[in-house]
Design a protein around this motif. Sequence first.
Motif, PDB file in Angstrom:
ATOM      1  N   UNK A  42      -7.048   1.642   8.137  1.00 26.56           N
ATOM      2  CA  UNK A  42      -8.176   2.488   7.744  1.00 26.56           C
ATOM      3  C   UNK A  42      -8.385   2.388   6.230  1.00 26.56           C
ATOM      4  N   UNK A  43      -8.390   3.501   5.521  1.00 26.71           N
ATOM      5  CA  UNK A  43      -8.622   3.494   4.074  1.00 26.71           C
ATOM      6  C   UNK A  43      -7.352   3.762   3.283  1.00 26.71           C
ATOM      7  N   UNK A  44      -6.223   3.314   3.809  1.00 26.16           N
ATOM      8  CA  UNK A  44      -4.956   3.480   3.092  1.00 26.16           C
ATOM      9  C   UNK A  44      -4.966   2.653   1.809  1.00 26.16           C
ATOM     10  N   UNK A  45      -4.207   3.110   0.829  1.00 24.66           N
ATOM     11  CA  UNK A  45      -4.097   2.328  -0.397  1.00 24.66           C
ATOM     12  C   UNK A  45      -3.510   0.954  -0.057  1.00 24.66           C
ATOM     13  N   UNK A  46      -3.958  -0.078  -0.745  1.00 31.93           N
ATOM     14  CA  UNK A  46      -3.455  -1.423  -0.457  1.00 31.93           C
ATOM     15  C   UNK A  46      -2.112  -1.665  -1.160  1.00 31.93           C
ATOM     16  N   UNK A  47      -1.090  -0.990  -0.695  1.00 33.35           N
ATOM     17  CA  UNK A  47       0.248  -1.087  -1.283  1.00 33.35           C
ATOM     18  C   UNK A  47       1.171  -1.713  -0.243  1.00 33.35           C
ATOM     19  N   UNK A  48       1.498  -2.985  -0.430  1.00 33.47           N
ATOM     20  CA  UNK A  48       2.295  -3.718   0.555  1.00 33.47           C
ATOM     21  C   UNK A  48       3.633  -3.050   0.827  1.00 33.47           C
ATOM     22  N   UNK A  72      -6.500  -7.701  -2.173  1.00 36.86           N
ATOM     23  CA  UNK A  72      -5.351  -7.332  -2.999  1.00 36.86           C
ATOM     24  C   UNK A  72      -4.264  -8.404  -2.849  1.00 36.86           C
ATOM     25  N   UNK A  73      -3.808  -9.024  -3.956  1.00 32.98           N
ATOM     26  CA  UNK A  73      -2.848 -10.135  -3.849  1.00 32.98           C
ATOM     27  C   UNK A  73      -1.559  -9.784  -3.096  1.00 32.98           C
ATOM     28  N   UNK A  74      -0.959  -8.628  -3.361  1.00 33.33           N
ATOM     29  CA  UNK A  74       0.284  -8.256  -2.670  1.00 33.33           C
ATOM     30  C   UNK A  74       0.031  -8.012  -1.187  1.00 33.33           C
ATOM     31  N   UNK A  75      -1.095  -7.396  -0.851  1.00 33.08           N
ATOM     32  CA  UNK A  75      -1.428  -7.168   0.561  1.00 33.08           C
ATOM     33  C   UNK A  75      -1.731  -8.489   1.254  1.00 33.08           C
ATOM     34  N   UNK A  76      -2.413  -9.384   0.559  1.00 37.27           N
ATOM     35  CA  UNK A  76      -2.719 -10.696   1.143  1.00 37.27           C
ATOM     36  C   UNK A  76      -1.414 -11.409   1.511  1.00 37.27           C
ATOM     37  N   UNK A  77      -0.455 -11.400   0.605  1.00 38.14           N
ATOM     38  CA  UNK A  77       0.843 -12.024   0.878  1.00 38.14           C
ATOM     39  C   UNK A  77       1.542 -11.341   2.050  1.00 38.14           C
ATOM     40  N   UNK A  78       1.502 -10.008   2.077  1.00 37.66           N
ATOM     41  CA  UNK A  78       2.142  -9.249   3.152  1.00 37.66           C
ATOM     42  C   UNK A  78       1.485  -9.551   4.502  1.00 37.66           C
ATOM     43  N   UNK A  79       0.160  -9.597   4.549  1.00 38.99           N
ATOM     44  CA  UNK A  79      -0.540  -9.901   5.801  1.00 38.99           C
ATOM     45  C   UNK A  79      -0.178 -11.295   6.297  1.00 38.99           C
ATOM     46  N   UNK A  80      -0.019 -12.238   5.380  1.00 41.80           N
ATOM     47  CA  UNK A  80       0.401 -13.587   5.781  1.00 41.80           C
ATOM     48  C   UNK A  80       1.841 -13.572   6.296  1.00 41.80           C
ATOM     49  N   UNK A  81       2.706 -12.768   5.707  1.00 38.88           N
ATOM     50  CA  UNK A  81       4.096 -12.643   6.182  1.00 38.88           C
ATOM     51  C   UNK A  81       4.129 -12.128   7.621  1.00 38.88           C
ATOM     52  N   UNK A  82       3.273 -11.156   7.906  1.00 37.09           N
ATOM     53  CA  UNK A  82       3.256 -10.546   9.240  1.00 37.09           C
ATOM     54  C   UNK A  82       2.766 -11.527  10.303  1.00 37.09           C
ATOM     55  N   UNK A  83       1.908 -12.452   9.923  1.00 37.60           N
ATOM     56  CA  UNK A  83       1.343 -13.440  10.845  1.00 37.60           C
ATOM     57  C   UNK A  83       0.845 -12.811  12.153  1.00 37.60           C
ATOM     58  N   UNK A  84      -0.067 -11.850  12.059  1.00 39.16           N
ATOM     59  CA  UNK A  84      -0.604 -11.280  13.302  1.00 39.16           C
ATOM     60  C   UNK A  84      -1.429 -12.317  14.052  1.00 39.16           C
TER      61      UNK A  84
END
Length: 133
Positions: A42-48, A72-84
């Motif tokens: 939702x609208x959570x802060x983009x804090x990985x 957000x660079x840290x969130x982008x990296x985190x989303x790639x780590x999760x590999x949904x």
Amino acid sequence: TVQCGPFSVSWYETEHLPYKDAQVRHAVFLIKTENCAIYILADAIPDAEVHRKILNGIKPDVIFVNPMHLSNPAMREFLHELMPKHIYTYHIPTDPEDRTGMRRKTIRTAARDYQKTVPITLVTEFPMYLGEV
């Protein structure tokens, strides 16, 4: 956490994205079944780190984000780590003139940073069929 038949729904309070100095209560949701997990930011802060702690090792199959999470660079990296299996981006301004440029930036970011690694769909109309998980 609430058990709803085969689903469990957990919610976690998080900070809301900054919004005109308003204090807004906010939560993210994690919906799980035996075979699938869906994480809704939702609208959570983009804090990985916040999201990493919430998920605690769970790798969601589907993640719903807003455009701020994608860029957000840290969130982008985190989303790639999760590999949904899939990311759905919603809460994209519907202003046809795109005065803020957010729609254009979201489309560009999705194509440049995600399409080659994680399927991403921009939710641009409601209701919209999202496919099967």
